[in-house]
Design an enzyme around this catalytic site. Structure first.
Site, PDB file in Angstrom:
ATOM      1  N   GLY A  12       0.869  -1.316  -0.103  1.00  0.00           N
ATOM      2  CA  GLY A  12      -0.139  -0.016  -0.134  1.00  0.00           C
ATOM      3  C   GLY A  12       0.818   1.310   0.035  1.00  0.00           C
ATOM      4  CB  THR A 128      -8.590   6.113  10.365  1.00  0.00           C
ATOM      5  OG1 THR A 128      -8.915   7.284   9.652  1.00  0.00           O
ATOM      6  CG2 THR A 128      -9.679   5.339  10.965  1.00  0.00           C
ATOM      7  CD  GLU A 130     -13.209   8.810   7.553  1.00  0.00           C
ATOM      8  OE1 GLU A 130     -14.307   8.725   7.624  1.00  0.00           O
ATOM      9  OE2 GLU A 130     -12.457   9.943   7.036  1.00  0.00           O
ATOM     10  CE1 TYR A 152     -10.471   2.453   6.608  1.00  0.00           C
ATOM     11  CE2 TYR A 152     -11.086   4.350   7.577  1.00  0.00           C
ATOM     12  CZ  TYR A 152     -10.310   3.417   7.207  1.00  0.00           C
ATOM     13  OH  TYR A 152      -8.965   3.949   7.443  1.00  0.00           O
ATOM     14  CE  LYS A 156      -8.278   1.001   9.524  1.00  0.00           C
ATOM     15  NZ  LYS A 156      -6.748   0.763   9.614  1.00  0.00           N
TER      16      LYS A 156
HETATM   17  P1  NAP Z   1      -3.798   1.307   0.969  1.00  0.00           P
HETATM   18  O1  NAP Z   1      -2.950   2.159   0.021  1.00  0.00           O
HETATM   19  O2  NAP Z   1      -5.268   1.225   0.463  1.00  0.00           O
HETATM   20  O3  NAP Z   1      -2.798  -0.080   1.231  1.00  0.00           O
HETATM   21  C1  NAP Z   1      -3.803  -1.169   2.093  1.00  0.00           C
HETATM   22  C2  NAP Z   1      -2.799  -2.317   2.424  1.00  0.00           C
HETATM   23  O4  NAP Z   1      -3.698  -3.121   2.843  1.00  0.00           O
HETATM   24  C3  NAP Z   1      -2.650  -2.980   0.931  1.00  0.00           C
HETATM   25  O5  NAP Z   1      -1.182  -3.232   0.915  1.00  0.00           O
HETATM   26  C4  NAP Z   1      -3.647  -3.987   0.605  1.00  0.00           C
HETATM   27  O6  NAP Z   1      -3.072  -4.838  -0.069  1.00  0.00           O
HETATM   28  C5  NAP Z   1      -3.440  -4.370   2.296  1.00  0.00           C
HETATM   29  N1  NAP Z   1      -4.742  -5.275   2.423  1.00  0.00           N
HETATM   30  C6  NAP Z   1      -6.104  -4.972   2.185  1.00  0.00           C
HETATM   31  N2  NAP Z   1      -6.835  -6.076   2.623  1.00  0.00           N
HETATM   32  C7  NAP Z   1      -5.918  -6.943   3.101  1.00  0.00           C
HETATM   33  C8  NAP Z   1      -6.142  -8.179   3.525  1.00  0.00           C
HETATM   34  N3  NAP Z   1      -7.490  -8.797   4.001  1.00  0.00           N
HETATM   35  N4  NAP Z   1      -5.002  -8.928   4.109  1.00  0.00           N
HETATM   36  C9  NAP Z   1      -3.823  -8.636   4.099  1.00  0.00           C
HETATM   37  N5  NAP Z   1      -3.486  -7.172   3.474  1.00  0.00           N
HETATM   38  C10 NAP Z   1      -4.605  -6.674   3.050  1.00  0.00           C
HETATM   39  O7  NAP Z   1      -4.045   2.209   2.353  1.00  0.00           O
HETATM   40  P2  NAP Z   1      -2.789   3.406   3.389  1.00  0.00           P
HETATM   41  O8  NAP Z   1      -3.388   4.566   2.546  1.00  0.00           O
HETATM   42  O9  NAP Z   1      -1.453   2.919   2.805  1.00  0.00           O
HETATM   43  O10 NAP Z   1      -3.276   3.137   4.651  1.00  0.00           O
HETATM   44  C11 NAP Z   1      -2.588   2.192   5.321  1.00  0.00           C
HETATM   45  C12 NAP Z   1      -3.201   1.919   6.827  1.00  0.00           C
HETATM   46  O11 NAP Z   1      -3.552   3.407   7.365  1.00  0.00           O
HETATM   47  C13 NAP Z   1      -4.766   1.537   6.517  1.00  0.00           C
HETATM   48  O12 NAP Z   1      -4.927   0.684   7.711  1.00  0.00           O
HETATM   49  C14 NAP Z   1      -5.617   2.624   6.401  1.00  0.00           C
HETATM   50  O13 NAP Z   1      -6.811   2.263   6.729  1.00  0.00           O
HETATM   51  C15 NAP Z   1      -4.943   3.504   7.673  1.00  0.00           C
HETATM   52  N6  NAP Z   1      -5.015   5.178   7.532  1.00  0.00           N
HETATM   53  C16 NAP Z   1      -4.731   5.592   6.243  1.00  0.00           C
HETATM   54  C17 NAP Z   1      -4.991   6.954   6.129  1.00  0.00           C
HETATM   55  C18 NAP Z   1      -4.463   7.739   4.963  1.00  0.00           C
HETATM   56  O14 NAP Z   1      -5.075   9.005   4.754  1.00  0.00           O
HETATM   57  N7  NAP Z   1      -3.645   7.249   4.114  1.00  0.00           N
HETATM   58  C19 NAP Z   1      -5.220   7.793   7.410  1.00  0.00           C
HETATM   59  C20 NAP Z   1      -5.532   6.999   8.458  1.00  0.00           C
HETATM   60  C21 NAP Z   1      -5.554   5.698   8.572  1.00  0.00           C
HETATM   61  P3  NAP Z   1      -3.349  -5.053  -2.000  1.00  0.00           P
HETATM   62  O15 NAP Z   1      -2.066  -4.180  -2.347  1.00  0.00           O
HETATM   63  O16 NAP Z   1      -3.059  -6.529  -1.931  1.00  0.00           O
HETATM   64  O17 NAP Z   1      -4.631  -4.722  -1.676  1.00  0.00           O
HETATM   65  O1  G4F Z   2      -9.985  11.042  -0.266  1.00  0.00           O
HETATM   66  P1  G4F Z   2     -11.335  10.131   0.300  1.00  0.00           P
HETATM   67  O2  G4F Z   2     -11.985   9.177  -0.322  1.00  0.00           O
HETATM   68  O3  G4F Z   2     -10.661   9.720   1.811  1.00  0.00           O
HETATM   69  P2  G4F Z   2     -11.454   9.668   3.287  1.00  0.00           P
HETATM   70  O4  G4F Z   2     -12.860   9.120   3.004  1.00  0.00           O
HETATM   71  O5  G4F Z   2     -11.185  11.106   3.987  1.00  0.00           O
HETATM   72  O6  G4F Z   2     -10.626   8.322   3.703  1.00  0.00           O
HETATM   73  C1  G4F Z   2      -9.003   8.487   3.813  1.00  0.00           C
HETATM   74  O7  G4F Z   2      -8.647   8.903   5.009  1.00  0.00           O
HETATM   75  C2  G4F Z   2      -8.909   8.383   6.509  1.00  0.00           C
HETATM   76  C3  G4F Z   2      -8.461   9.447   7.312  1.00  0.00           C
HETATM   77  O8  G4F Z   2      -9.423  10.378   7.591  1.00  0.00           O
HETATM   78  C4  G4F Z   2      -8.496   6.944   6.393  1.00  0.00           C
HETATM   79  F1  G4F Z   2      -8.751   6.324   7.305  1.00  0.00           F
HETATM   80  C5  G4F Z   2      -9.145   6.366   4.964  1.00  0.00           C
HETATM   81  O9  G4F Z   2      -8.563   5.107   5.004  1.00  0.00           O
HETATM   82  C6  G4F Z   2      -8.612   6.881   3.671  1.00  0.00           C
HETATM   83  O10 G4F Z   2      -7.323   6.716   3.463  1.00  0.00           O
HETATM   84  O11 G4F Z   2     -12.514  11.391   0.653  1.00  0.00           O
HETATM   85  C7  G4F Z   2     -12.242  12.466   1.079  1.00  0.00           C
HETATM   86  C8  G4F Z   2     -13.477  13.490   1.122  1.00  0.00           C
HETATM   87  C9  G4F Z   2     -14.660  12.960   1.545  1.00  0.00           C
HETATM   88  O12 G4F Z   2     -15.687  13.638   2.503  1.00  0.00           O
HETATM   89  C10 G4F Z   2     -15.274  12.540   0.266  1.00  0.00           C
HETATM   90  O13 G4F Z   2     -16.991  12.701   0.480  1.00  0.00           O
HETATM   91  O14 G4F Z   2     -13.633  13.950  -0.325  1.00  0.00           O
HETATM   92  C11 G4F Z   2     -14.834  13.674  -0.745  1.00  0.00           C
HETATM   93  N1  G4F Z   2     -14.927  13.530  -1.930  1.00  0.00           N
HETATM   94  C12 G4F Z   2     -15.652  14.363  -2.750  1.00  0.00           C
HETATM   95  N2  G4F Z   2     -15.593  13.937  -4.161  1.00  0.00           N
HETATM   96  C13 G4F Z   2     -14.648  12.297  -2.747  1.00  0.00           C
HETATM   97  C14 G4F Z   2     -14.991  12.612  -4.025  1.00  0.00           C
HETATM   98  N3  G4F Z   2     -14.073  11.417  -2.252  1.00  0.00           N
HETATM   99  C15 G4F Z   2     -13.646  10.562  -3.316  1.00  0.00           C
HETATM  100  N4  G4F Z   2     -13.027   9.532  -2.984  1.00  0.00           N
HETATM  101  N5  G4F Z   2     -13.889  10.618  -4.587  1.00  0.00           N
HETATM  102  C16 G4F Z   2     -14.591  11.828  -4.911  1.00  0.00           C
HETATM  103  O15 G4F Z   2     -14.960  11.774  -6.151  1.00  0.00           O
END
Ligand code: NAP
Ligand code: G4F
Length: 363
Positions: A12, A128, A130, A152, A156
């Site tokens: 990821g 998160t 969220e 989600y 979490k």
């Molecule tokens: P991401 O790009 O969607 O990566 C998710 C990873 O989890 C990928 O490697 C995916 O593998 C793996 N995965 C999904 N389902 C699985 C399963 N059943 N068993 C094993 N591996 C699995 O997410 P990210 O943005 O790097 O985020 C990393 C973590 O931080 C996640 O837990 C997310 O919820 C959390 N988080 C993210 C943000 C953010 O803004 N990015 C903020 C807060 C928390 P594949 O490549 O095979 O799909």
């Molecule tokens: O980019 P988003 O899909 O991210 P969201 O829902 O904030 O979730 C991400 O951040 C979380 C941390 O707060 C993580 F836990 C989670 O794993 C993920 O990485 O959407 C951001 C905002 C939302 O309010 C959504 O309604 O953007 C708004 N939005 C508006 N138009 C859209 C779109 N989101 C998406 N994905 N696609 C749209 O076209």
């Protein structure tokens, strides 16, 4: 002594940056991958073959695979980043999301216990912002009440509480990083920031006509993923196991993100209209480039995330504004401009090659 880390979700966005970070620190890094019909390892392809980088098949839905990998690697640190991480998708696959994002955390904790690593293995859980969901105060800190607002977030929240429970019940060093949105050039293409930067690059290079988005007024605290993985590590190097909010302390709307991304490709966008009728118009040409589609609305949407990173600054010495919002957008747009240019060039080469082969110019 060389430490060993296990990263679930290494393919990821965060997993790939964290693997690079830990390899630089001298760790032996193990990552879990999943079997799929098409292997998607683009983000870690450059690390494969590195002597201290190892991959194992495991799935958060499969206790036995987790027991096997944890028992074999016997890591000093586990970073549980694997998750079904898309909020909108969690409304379509709520049960799968709960199995991976909630019960999956429990499976990791139990595997550590059953492998007899309770005293030696530190665990980071990717929690998160969220969890704050339908927010009860702004900005949000470690004491702000949770109000999860999607399948989600509810999953979490279980992960957050089970980590706390194992910390208290078994005296384990396990912590949650409550991370606000963090983005990068490696962000999945259906998250809003990457969807925008890729569309801006495609529109600027004549490969796309329009961008359709959902809620343009949604507010997020967006940071750079590369800066955030350092914090995951700092949380596990801390003296005491504690939870931390990781955020920049700055908030912007989806609309603002859009304007800045298009600005970087040389297009000044002006928004007019309201709700579903709002449009982003190119000031120079009058062309409508951004429209709203209700397809991207969520049954419940989190609209006001804004983190207070004071505790992480004070206790971990972390700098939340290493990369500014403006720099983040520029990094993402520059990377997508280059990606689209390469795609266009290879299309051009393929077309010409087909023509040359047909005419017998090349054999
Ligand atoms: P991401 O790009 O969607 O990566 C998710 C990873 O989890 C990928 O490697 C995916 O593998 C793996 N995965 C999904 N389902 C699985 C399963 N059943 N068993 C094993 N591996 C699995 O997410 P990210 O943005 O790097 O985020 C990393 C973590 O931080 C996640 O837990 C997310 O919820 C959390 N988080 C993210 C943000 C953010 O803004 N990015 C903020 C807060 C928390 P594949 O490549 O095979 O799909
Ligand atoms: O980019 P988003 O899909 O991210 P969201 O829902 O904030 O979730 C991400 O951040 C979380 C941390 O707060 C993580 F836990 C989670 O794993 C993920 O990485 O959407 C951001 C905002 C939302 O309010 C959504 O309604 O953007 C708004 N939005 C508006 N138009 C859209 C779109 N989101 C998406 N994905 N696609 C749209 O076209």
């Amino acid at each position: 002594m060389q430490k060993t880390a296990l990263i679930t979700g290494v393919t990821g966005q965060d997993g790939s940056f964290l693997a690079e970070f830990l390899l630089d620190k001298g760790y032996d890094v193990h990552g879990t991958i999943r079997r799929s019909s098409v292997d998607f390892r683009e983000r870690i392809a450059h690390l494969e073959g590195t002597p201290r980088f190892h991959l194992h098949y495991a799935d958060l839905g499969d206790s036995m695979s987790l027991m096997q990998v944890i028992g074999k690697v016997r890591p000093d640190e586990i970073y549980n980043l694997a998750a079904q991480s898309h909020v909108q998708v969690s409304f379509d696959v709520p049960e799968f999301t709960a199995n991976v994002d909630a019960t999956g955390v429990l499976r990791i904790l139990e595997a550590v216990r059953l492998c007899g690593l309770t005293r030696t293995c530190r665990i980071y859980q990717a929690s998160t912002s969220e969890l704050y969901g339908k927010v009860e105060e702004v900005p949000q800190n470690e004491k702000t009440p949770f109000h999860p607002y999607s399948p989600y977030a509810v999953a979490k929240l279980y992960g957050y509480w089970i980590v706390k429970e194992y910390r208290e019940a078994y005296d384990m060093f396990c912590c949650s990083g409550i991370l606000f949105n963090h983005e990068s050039e490696r962000r999945g293409e259906t998250f809003v920031t990457r969807k925008i930067t890729l569309a801006a690059a495609r529109i600027a290079q004549g490969k796309q006509e329009k961008l359709y988005l959902g809620n343009l007024s949604s507010l997020r605290d967006w940071g750079y993923a590369k800066d955030y993985v350092e914090c995951m590590w700092l949380i596990l190097q801390n003296e005491k196991p504690e939870d931390f909010v990781i955020a920049t302390g700055e908030q912007h709307s989806v609309r603002e993100f859009c304007q800045l991304a298009f600005h970087h490709v040389g297009i000044e966008l002006e928004f007019s209209g309201e709700g579903e009728n709002e449009k982003g118009i190119d000031k120079a040409t009058g062309r409508v480039l951004v429209e709203v589609s209700p397809d991207f609305y969520r049954p419940t949407d989190v609209v006001n995330l804004w983190g207070d990173p004071s505790k992480a600054k004070r206790e971990l010495g972390w700098n939340p504004t290493k990369t500014s919002f403006q720099e983040l957008v520029k990094i993402m747009v520059d990377a997508d401009m280059a990606k689209v240019a390469v795609e266009k060039a290879s299309e051009h080469i393929r077309t010409n090659l087909a023509e040359y082969l047909e005419k017998g110019i090349v054999k």
